[in-house]
Design a protein around this motif. Structure first.
Motif, PDB file in Angstrom:
ATOM      1  N   UNK A   1       0.841  -1.203   0.000  1.00  0.00           N
ATOM      2  CA  UNK A   1       0.000   0.000   0.000  1.00  0.00           C
ATOM      3  C   UNK A   1       0.875   1.252   0.000  1.00  0.00           C
ATOM      4  N   UNK A   2       0.454   2.245  -0.745  1.00  0.00           N
ATOM      5  CA  UNK A   2       1.233   3.485  -0.835  1.00  0.00           C
ATOM      6  C   UNK A   2       1.197   4.234   0.495  1.00  0.00           C
ATOM      7  N   UNK A   3       2.061   5.227   0.575  1.00  0.00           N
ATOM      8  CA  UNK A   3       2.060   6.081   1.772  1.00  0.00           C
ATOM      9  C   UNK A   3       0.732   6.813   1.897  1.00  0.00           C
ATOM     10  N   UNK A   4       0.085   7.063   0.782  1.00  0.00           N
ATOM     11  CA  UNK A   4      -1.227   7.722   0.803  1.00  0.00           C
ATOM     12  C   UNK A   4      -2.237   6.865   1.560  1.00  0.00           C
ATOM     13  N   UNK A   5      -2.236   5.567   1.312  1.00  0.00           N
ATOM     14  CA  UNK A   5      -3.130   4.648   2.026  1.00  0.00           C
ATOM     15  C   UNK A   5      -2.822   4.684   3.516  1.00  0.00           C
ATOM     16  N   UNK A   6      -1.531   4.674   3.846  1.00  0.00           N
ATOM     17  CA  UNK A   6      -1.104   4.742   5.250  1.00  0.00           C
ATOM     18  C   UNK A   6      -1.631   6.025   5.908  1.00  0.00           C
ATOM     19  N   UNK A   7      -1.477   7.151   5.229  1.00  0.00           N
ATOM     20  CA  UNK A   7      -1.914   8.443   5.764  1.00  0.00           C
ATOM     21  C   UNK A   7      -3.443   8.488   5.907  1.00  0.00           C
ATOM     22  N   UNK A   8      -4.164   7.953   4.935  1.00  0.00           N
ATOM     23  CA  UNK A   8      -5.631   7.947   5.007  1.00  0.00           C
ATOM     24  C   UNK A   8      -6.098   7.159   6.223  1.00  0.00           C
ATOM     25  N   UNK A   9      -5.508   5.985   6.440  1.00  0.00           N
ATOM     26  CA  UNK A   9      -5.899   5.191   7.609  1.00  0.00           C
ATOM     27  C   UNK A   9      -5.502   5.891   8.909  1.00  0.00           C
ATOM     28  N   UNK A  10      -4.350   6.546   8.927  1.00  0.00           N
ATOM     29  CA  UNK A  10      -3.940   7.243  10.152  1.00  0.00           C
ATOM     30  C   UNK A  10      -4.889   8.399  10.454  1.00  0.00           C
ATOM     31  N   UNK A  11      -5.307   9.122   9.437  1.00  0.00           N
ATOM     32  CA  UNK A  11      -6.279  10.198   9.639  1.00  0.00           C
ATOM     33  C   UNK A  11      -7.588   9.624  10.172  1.00  0.00           C
ATOM     34  N   UNK A  12      -8.015   8.497   9.617  1.00  0.00           N
ATOM     35  CA  UNK A  12      -9.248   7.856  10.092  1.00  0.00           C
ATOM     36  C   UNK A  12      -9.115   7.436  11.554  1.00  0.00           C
ATOM     37  N   UNK A  13      -7.961   6.921  11.934  1.00  0.00           N
ATOM     38  CA  UNK A  13      -7.720   6.510  13.322  1.00  0.00           C
ATOM     39  C   UNK A  13      -7.796   7.728  14.249  1.00  0.00           C
ATOM     40  N   UNK A  14      -7.181   8.819  13.843  1.00  0.00           N
ATOM     41  CA  UNK A  14      -7.201  10.035  14.657  1.00  0.00           C
ATOM     42  C   UNK A  14      -8.623  10.579  14.776  1.00  0.00           C
TER      43      UNK A  14
END
Length: 176
Positions: free
Chosen positions: A76-89
């Protein structure tokens, strides 16, 4: 009656999570964890631990997304990682129940980054950190079978780290 349903859900979740870290491949680990997280999310929901329920549902979605990436031999791209992290926050903000909500936030972040990796050693190491944080949260919220699941996750991850370290060391020694 709800008490017993929650305990049964927790035991099923515990079995799947415990087995997940004994899987040799990331795909199998992800499948086992998705199933475990479905049972855990229902368990947290029934006990009204909303931060835990929402974060665990995000774990289900993350597991499914990462499974399909891995199945196609993609990371998964860093974009996917960032999207999930934003969702977690955001999930932590919207379900805020005090400082205790920081534990699932940090646990999910560790687990997210771990599962974003392809290195099973990194996955297992971050699972230890995540498991400790989630165990404390589960204890605090009174979801004791979830606490046991997280403790099993920590122990199983440590065993997996030890087991597969020995295998790789043996191969390295043979190659020399």
């Amino acid at each position: 009656m709800i008490f017993w349903v929650v305990q049964i859900l927790g035991i099923v979740s515990l079995i799947f999570y415990g087995l997940s870290f004994q899987m040799r491949t990331k795909e199998n680990l992800l499948i086992m964890q998705v199933v475990s997280n479905i049972f855990a999310a229902i368990q947290y929901l029934l006990t009204m631990a909303l931060t835990g329920a929402v974060q665990t549902l995000l774990g289900v979605m993350r597991g499914i997304v990462f499974y399909f990436f891995k199945k196609r031999n993609l990371k998964p791209s860093k974009t996917v990682l960032v999207i999930f992290e934003i969702a977690i926050i955001l999930a932590s903000v919207f379900t805020w129940a005090g400082m205790i909500s920081c534990l699932p936030l940090a646990g999910m972040t560790a687990n997210l980054y771990g599962q974003w990796q392809n290195d099973m050693k990194v996955i297992r190491t971050l699972a230890v950190i995540s498991g400790i944080l989630w165990a404390v949260y589960a204890f605090y919220t009174g979801v004791y079978t979830a606490m046991l699941t997280e403790m099993l996750k920590v122990v199983s991850s440590l065993i997996g780290l030890w087991r597969f370290r020995k295998v790789s060391e043996t191969h390295e020694n043979i190659d020399r």
